[in-house]
Write a protein that holds these residues in place. Sequence first.
Motif, short mmCIF file in Angstrom:
data_model
loop_
_atom_site.label_atom_id
_atom_site.label_comp_id
_atom_site.label_asym_id
_atom_site.label_seq_id
_atom_site.Cartn_x
_atom_site.Cartn_y
_atom_site.Cartn_z
N SER A 14 0.83 -1.20 0.00
CA SER A 14 0.00 0.00 0.00
C SER A 14 0.87 1.26 0.00
O SER A 14 0.58 2.23 -0.72
CB SER A 14 -0.92 0.00 1.22
OG SER A 14 -1.71 1.17 1.26
N ARG A 15 1.93 1.24 0.81
CA ARG A 15 2.83 2.40 0.85
C ARG A 15 3.53 2.60 -0.49
O ARG A 15 3.68 3.73 -0.97
CB ARG A 15 3.85 2.23 1.97
CG ARG A 15 3.27 2.34 3.37
CD ARG A 15 4.37 2.46 4.41
NE ARG A 15 5.23 1.27 4.44
CZ ARG A 15 5.02 0.21 5.20
NH1 ARG A 15 3.94 0.17 5.99
NH2 ARG A 15 5.84 -0.81 5.18
N ASP A 16 3.96 1.50 -1.10
CA ASP A 16 4.66 1.60 -2.39
C ASP A 16 3.73 2.13 -3.48
O ASP A 16 4.14 2.95 -4.32
CB ASP A 16 5.21 0.23 -2.79
CG ASP A 16 6.38 -0.20 -1.92
OD1 ASP A 16 6.97 0.67 -1.26
OD2 ASP A 16 6.69 -1.41 -1.91
N LEU A 17 2.50 1.67 -3.49
CA LEU A 17 1.56 2.12 -4.53
C LEU A 17 1.20 3.59 -4.35
O LEU A 17 0.95 4.30 -5.32
CB LEU A 17 0.30 1.26 -4.49
CG LEU A 17 0.47 -0.22 -4.87
CD1 LEU A 17 -0.87 -0.95 -4.80
CD2 LEU A 17 1.09 -0.37 -6.26
N SER A 70 5.59 -4.77 -8.08
CA SER A 70 5.21 -4.68 -6.67
C SER A 70 4.25 -5.82 -6.29
O SER A 70 4.32 -6.36 -5.18
CB SER A 70 4.55 -3.33 -6.38
OG SER A 70 5.45 -2.27 -6.63
N SER A 71 3.37 -6.17 -7.22
CA SER A 71 2.43 -7.25 -6.98
C SER A 71 3.15 -8.58 -6.78
O SER A 71 2.83 -9.35 -5.86
CB SER A 71 1.45 -7.37 -8.15
OG SER A 71 0.57 -8.46 -7.97
N GLU A 72 4.15 -8.84 -7.61
CA GLU A 72 4.90 -10.09 -7.50
C GLU A 72 5.70 -10.14 -6.20
O GLU A 72 5.81 -11.17 -5.55
CB GLU A 72 5.83 -10.25 -8.70
CG GLU A 72 5.10 -10.52 -10.01
CD GLU A 72 4.22 -11.75 -9.93
OE1 GLU A 72 4.66 -12.76 -9.34
OE2 GLU A 72 3.08 -11.70 -10.43
N VAL A 73 6.27 -9.00 -5.83
CA VAL A 73 7.08 -8.95 -4.60
C VAL A 73 6.22 -9.26 -3.38
O VAL A 73 6.61 -10.04 -2.50
CB VAL A 73 7.74 -7.56 -4.44
CG1 VAL A 73 8.36 -7.42 -3.05
CG2 VAL A 73 8.81 -7.36 -5.51
N VAL A 74 5.03 -8.67 -3.29
CA VAL A 74 4.18 -8.90 -2.13
C VAL A 74 3.66 -10.33 -2.11
O VAL A 74 3.51 -10.94 -1.04
CB VAL A 74 3.02 -7.88 -2.09
CG1 VAL A 74 1.98 -8.19 -3.14
CG2 VAL A 74 2.36 -7.87 -0.71
N LYS A 75 3.39 -10.90 -3.28
CA LYS A 75 2.93 -12.30 -3.33
C LYS A 75 4.02 -13.24 -2.81
O LYS A 75 3.73 -14.22 -2.10
CB LYS A 75 2.55 -12.67 -4.75
CG LYS A 75 1.24 -12.07 -5.24
CD LYS A 75 0.95 -12.48 -6.67
CE LYS A 75 -0.31 -11.84 -7.19
NZ LYS A 75 -0.57 -12.20 -8.61
N ALA A 100 -3.97 -8.38 -2.43
CA ALA A 100 -2.87 -7.71 -3.14
C ALA A 100 -3.21 -7.51 -4.61
O ALA A 100 -2.95 -6.43 -5.17
CB ALA A 100 -1.59 -8.54 -2.99
N GLU A 101 -3.79 -8.53 -5.22
CA GLU A 101 -4.16 -8.42 -6.64
C GLU A 101 -5.20 -7.33 -6.87
O GLU A 101 -5.13 -6.56 -7.84
CB GLU A 101 -4.66 -9.77 -7.15
CG GLU A 101 -3.58 -10.83 -7.27
CD GLU A 101 -4.12 -12.18 -7.66
OE1 GLU A 101 -5.36 -12.36 -7.54
OE2 GLU A 101 -3.33 -13.04 -8.09
N ASP A 102 -6.17 -7.24 -5.98
CA ASP A 102 -7.22 -6.22 -6.10
C ASP A 102 -6.63 -4.82 -5.96
O ASP A 102 -7.02 -3.88 -6.69
CB ASP A 102 -8.30 -6.43 -5.04
CG ASP A 102 -9.12 -7.68 -5.31
OD1 ASP A 102 -9.07 -8.20 -6.44
OD2 ASP A 102 -9.81 -8.15 -4.36
#
Length: 265
Positions: A103-106, A202-207, A251-253
């Motif tokens: 969330s912070r990164d986005l 960012s999505s891949e990193v959080v997953k 995360a995907e949403d």
Amino acid sequence: MAMFVRRAVSSRHAIGFLRRSSVFAQSRDFSPKTLFSPNLIARDSQSDLSMPDFLRDSRRGFAKGKKSKDDSATGMVDVAPDIGPTVKATASSQMEAAIDALSRDLTKLRTGRAAPGMLDHIIVETGGVKMPLNHLALVSVLDPKTLSINPYDPDTVKELEKAIVSSPLGLNPKLDGQRLVASIPALTKEHIQAMCKIVTKSSEVVKQSIRRARQKALDTVKKAGSSLPKDEVKRLEKEVEELTKKFIKSAEDMCKSKEKEITQA
């Protein structure tokens, strides 16, 4: 069982007394001295050997307060600790931390729309101390394309302006009295593509972070598997998997929403 033993013991004493009485009857000597002769009582005690084993053992057991083998075995039963709540709480905490980081990164990514949180990550140096911008000023939205930055201390307005210009957001705030006003420029096609790539990464990193938390939880369950019933192990593994799917979907949403915000700006 205890009542049966007491009755049996009482019967044994009665039988012993009758035996002595029959001896006295034969000798025709009913004096107390003869009736309670130590020799006769000792001989009668020896007849205790003719009692059934279970009665004799029960008497001795009750007299000495012994515990049965079943009682001892019951006291030695070990109960496996319930690790389920701890495993799930730890995994959930780690997954939530990954979502918060995403969330912070986005929020740091600039879109074509003004958002108060888009300046939160900017660090401002004032008086030799570095602090987040949102600790020094109130950021608000004037309109979909304009931000207002109101410093808590008007003397820090120059430092705020310098920090915003130096950030990778590409903003050029203007002084408006004691506040700063920043217009959000429209995104170019190249900028939009670059932002979408960052969102995907960012999505891949959080997953990956969420899956690592899942693996740690499953490893903990596996280590405790020898002391847990198989059904309990399967239940915990299933709950960890469901927790993982929940956070990955979250995360995907978030990433899809951000991509939509970037492309439709």
